[in-house]
Design a protein around this motif. Structure first.
Motif, short mmCIF file in Angstrom:
data_model
loop_
_atom_site.label_atom_id
_atom_site.label_comp_id
_atom_site.label_asym_id
_atom_site.label_seq_id
_atom_site.Cartn_x
_atom_site.Cartn_y
_atom_site.Cartn_z
N PHE A 1 4.51 4.43 -0.41
CA PHE A 1 2.97 5.02 -0.62
C PHE A 1 3.05 6.24 0.52
O PHE A 1 3.23 6.04 1.57
CB PHE A 1 2.00 4.24 -0.31
N CYS B 1 -1.34 8.13 -4.09
CA CYS B 1 0.10 8.52 -3.75
C CYS B 1 0.36 9.84 -4.16
O CYS B 1 0.23 10.66 -5.31
CB CYS B 1 0.98 7.62 -4.44
N ARG C 1 -3.44 3.27 -4.42
CA ARG C 1 -2.70 2.62 -3.65
C ARG C 1 -2.48 1.18 -3.67
O ARG C 1 -1.46 0.39 -3.29
CB ARG C 1 -3.34 2.75 -1.94
#
Length: 99
Positions: free
Chosen positions: A54, A68, A75
């Motif tokens: 991420f 991301c 996330r």
């Protein structure tokens, strides 16, 4: 993306001489790994995009920080890795008036 949080945990223990308060400081490190989103779920299949880690799209505290930059997913779709580390642990007798 790696975050660090410090937490203080207190617990009371009974001993033969009275109550002892134990305080331990732990450092929590949170990292978000590869994306787990199934992009083929609506057609009954399974396919992930291969995003390995991420990376926030924006600065911390903004809504874009939860997206991301590599794959565009939220996330929460990324695997969360939490590491706990005990930094210090100390005990002290409580002051409850008993001698």
């Amino acid at each position: 993306m790696k975050k660090r949080q410090v937490g203080v945990r207190r617990s009371d223990r009974e001993t033969s001489k009275g109550t002892t308060t134990t305080t331990s400081c732990t450092v929590r490190s949170v990292r978000y790994g590869e994306c787990q989103k199934n992009h083929a779920a609506n057609i009954g299949g399974f396919a992930v995009d291969g995003c390995r880690e991420f990376m926030a799209s924006g600065e911390e505290g903004t809504t874009s920080a939860l997206r991301c930059a590599a794959c565009g997913c939220h996330r929460n779709f990324h695997r969360r890795e939490v590491d706990y580390e005990v930094v210090c642990e100390c005990s002290s007798p409580s002051s409850n008036g008993n001698k």
